[in-house]
Design an enzyme around this catalytic site. Structure first.
Site, PDB file in Angstrom:
ATOM      1  N   ASP A  13       3.483 -50.351  35.974  1.00 60.88           N
ATOM      2  CA  ASP A  13       2.160 -50.888  36.343  1.00 60.88           C
ATOM      3  C   ASP A  13       1.245 -51.059  35.137  1.00 60.88           C
ATOM      4  OD1 ASP A  13       3.000 -50.562  39.050  1.00 60.88           O
ATOM      5  OD2 ASP A  13       2.336 -48.470  38.980  1.00 60.88           O
ATOM      6  N   HIS A  41       4.560 -57.046  40.073  1.00 60.73           N
ATOM      7  CA  HIS A  41       3.886 -57.493  38.847  1.00 60.73           C
ATOM      8  C   HIS A  41       2.765 -58.452  39.246  1.00 60.73           C
ATOM      9  CE1 HIS A  41       7.779 -56.684  36.352  1.00 60.73           C
ATOM     10  NE2 HIS A  41       7.332 -55.625  36.975  1.00 60.73           N
ATOM     11  N   ARG A 307      -2.779 -45.106  43.056  1.00 58.58           N
ATOM     12  CA  ARG A 307      -2.067 -44.567  41.890  1.00 58.58           C
ATOM     13  C   ARG A 307      -2.813 -43.355  41.354  1.00 58.58           C
ATOM     14  NH1 ARG A 307      -1.511 -50.549  39.460  1.00 58.58           N
ATOM     15  NH2 ARG A 307       0.189 -51.253  40.780  1.00 58.58           N
TER      16      ARG A 307
END
Ligand code: GDP
Length: 428
Positions: A13, A41, A307
């Site tokens: 990432d 992506h 995340r």
């Protein structure tokens, strides 16, 4: 022009898609070299915002041939869906080809992934449950079915029979009945009809391009810390994310790769499980997660998972730089650090014994490590409008130079936003 490999320096990432889209403006071929549709992506350009799962991020240049390389594992259903979405957005996908050696991901791989992950109870690996691990394990066990098999009916049936016998044993052990063999055969017939014109031997294409010195870009997935051998095993992906494998995954000699660009985010993020030594929580984590424009926020592109975020990790960067031999760095998301009073850059891992390591050790050590920080002055910003190195605040340039020093590679690209025009090329 040389072959350029674009690989992730951290946990993935980092913005590889963003850079590959930029570099593809004058690339003849872009090859996705490993991984499957667990990638996400993100590309933001004049066509819109896209999450590229399998299709190489070079697809937006109408002159670029895009190859899904032999090192990947391909779920044809999600690939067809992705192609449909791109076409609906007006992107021509006619130049997308798939290596006949790439392995297929079947629905039973996904199911296995799900059951196996569930069976790990409160110690999951954090997989995306896309069947990528099971497909790679079938590949290594020599019971995988490949794209090229779809083109040879008798051969395909034999391969499917073998795969089915193994699959039945696997699924029954997990308490599930396998799908009938006929279902697999029918599925493959459908895939053949829809994809047969795209399945090729990629070697002649790459050979011709490289001999002509045309620009070829290799697009890696995930990053060094998720590498199967050198990442934070077992919290890793099931393929190698390092440049050594990019040559294998594309099918070119390693020495044809002349440039290795390590993409490194200006701070640390990781999705899923495993140690993240510089992890932060609370307000700072939220600020890093939601810094910059929303299309760049830190939520998994494939799963939507938030995340984990942390201070930049120079030890992980050095690890990736050594393993990949970066010739240059591309630092992304610099804009997200705007306004921080200071940047804490991790330059060592302290073990409970007091020993400080400057390299990434094996996972059991890493789990007990705490960060040793170097403090660098922050900058006010905003940097999003910077278009030249000189436009960046001095403190930002110092931070970038420190990253270059740790990686022993110059910063060649700096990204200050998700847009294609927000990449700054840095001169020698
Ligand atoms: P990849 O898998 O390595 O291609 O990276 P991802 O696409 O999963 O994650 C990178 C995220 O950061 C994407 O949402 C990008 O749009 C975003 N991004 C990339 N570069 C920048 C940047 O310089 N600034 C900001 N704010 N976002 C960026």
């Amino acid at each position: 022009m040389p072959v350029i490999a674009v690989v992730g320096a951290l946990w993935g990432d980092e913005g590889k898609g963003h850079l590959v889209d930029y570099l593809s403006r004058d690339a003849e071929i872009v090859v996705r070299v490993q991984g499957g549709d667990n990638a996400g992506h993100t590309v933001v350009n004049e066509h819109g915002t896209f999450r590229m799962h399998l299709v190489p991020s070079g697809i937006f240049n109408p002159r670029t041939t895009c190859l899904i390389g032999a090192g990947t594992v391909v779920n044809p259903d999600t690939l067809l869906q992705e192609l449909g979405e791109l076409e609906a957005a007006g992107v021509d996908t006619g130049r997308l080809l798939i290596s006949d050696r790439a392995h297929l991901v079947f629905p039973h791989h996904r199911r296995r992934d799900e059951l196996e992950e569930r069976g790990r109870g409160d110690r999951p690996l954090g997989t995306t449950r896309r069947g990528i691990g099971p497909a790679y394990s079938d590949k290594a066990a020599r019971i995988g079915v490949r794209m090229g098999d779809l083109l040879h009916r008798d051969w395909l049936h034999r391969r499917l029979q073998q795969a089915h016998a193994a699959l039945a044993a696997r699924l029954r052990a997990l308490g599930e009945e396998p799908p009938p063999l006929e279902e697999l055969i029918e599925r493959c017939e459908t895939w053949r009809e829809r994809l047969k014109d795209r399945i090729v031997d990629t070697i002649p294409l790459l050979q011709a391009a490289i001999r002509r010195d045309a620009r070829v870009v290799l697009e890696g997935q995930l990053g060094a810390m998720r590498d199967l051998d050198w990442g934070i095993y077992p919290y890793v992906t099931s393929s190698n994310t390092l440049v050594g494998y990019a040559a294998v995954g594309a099918g070119i000699p390693p020495q044809a790769i002349r440039e290795v660009i390590g993409v490194v985010k200006a701070f640390a993020t990781a999705v899923g499980e495993g140690p993240l030594v510089t992890e932060v929580h609370g307000e700072l984590a939220e600020r890093l997660r939601r810094g910059g424009p929303p299309e760049g926020w830190e939520f998994g592109a494939t799963t939507g998972r938030p995340r984990r975020c942390g201070w930049p990790d120079g030890v992980a960067l050095r690890h990736a730089a050594w393993l990949n031999g970066f010739t240059a760095l591309a630092v992304t998301k610099l804009d997200v650090l705007d306004g921080l009073e200071e940047i804490r850059l991790c330059v060592g891992y302290r073990l409970p014994s007091g020993e400080v390591l400057t390299h990434v050790p094996d996972t059991p050590y890493l789990e007990q490590a705490t960060p040793v920080y170097e403090r660098l002055p922050g900058w006010a910003g905003p940097t999003a409008d910077a278009r030249r190195w000189e436009d960046l605040p001095e403190a930002a340039r110092r931070y970038l130079q420190r990253l270059a020093q740790l990686a022993e590679a110059p910063v060649r690209y700096v990204s200050v936003g998700p847009g294609r025009d927000q990449i700054i090329e840095v001169g020698p």
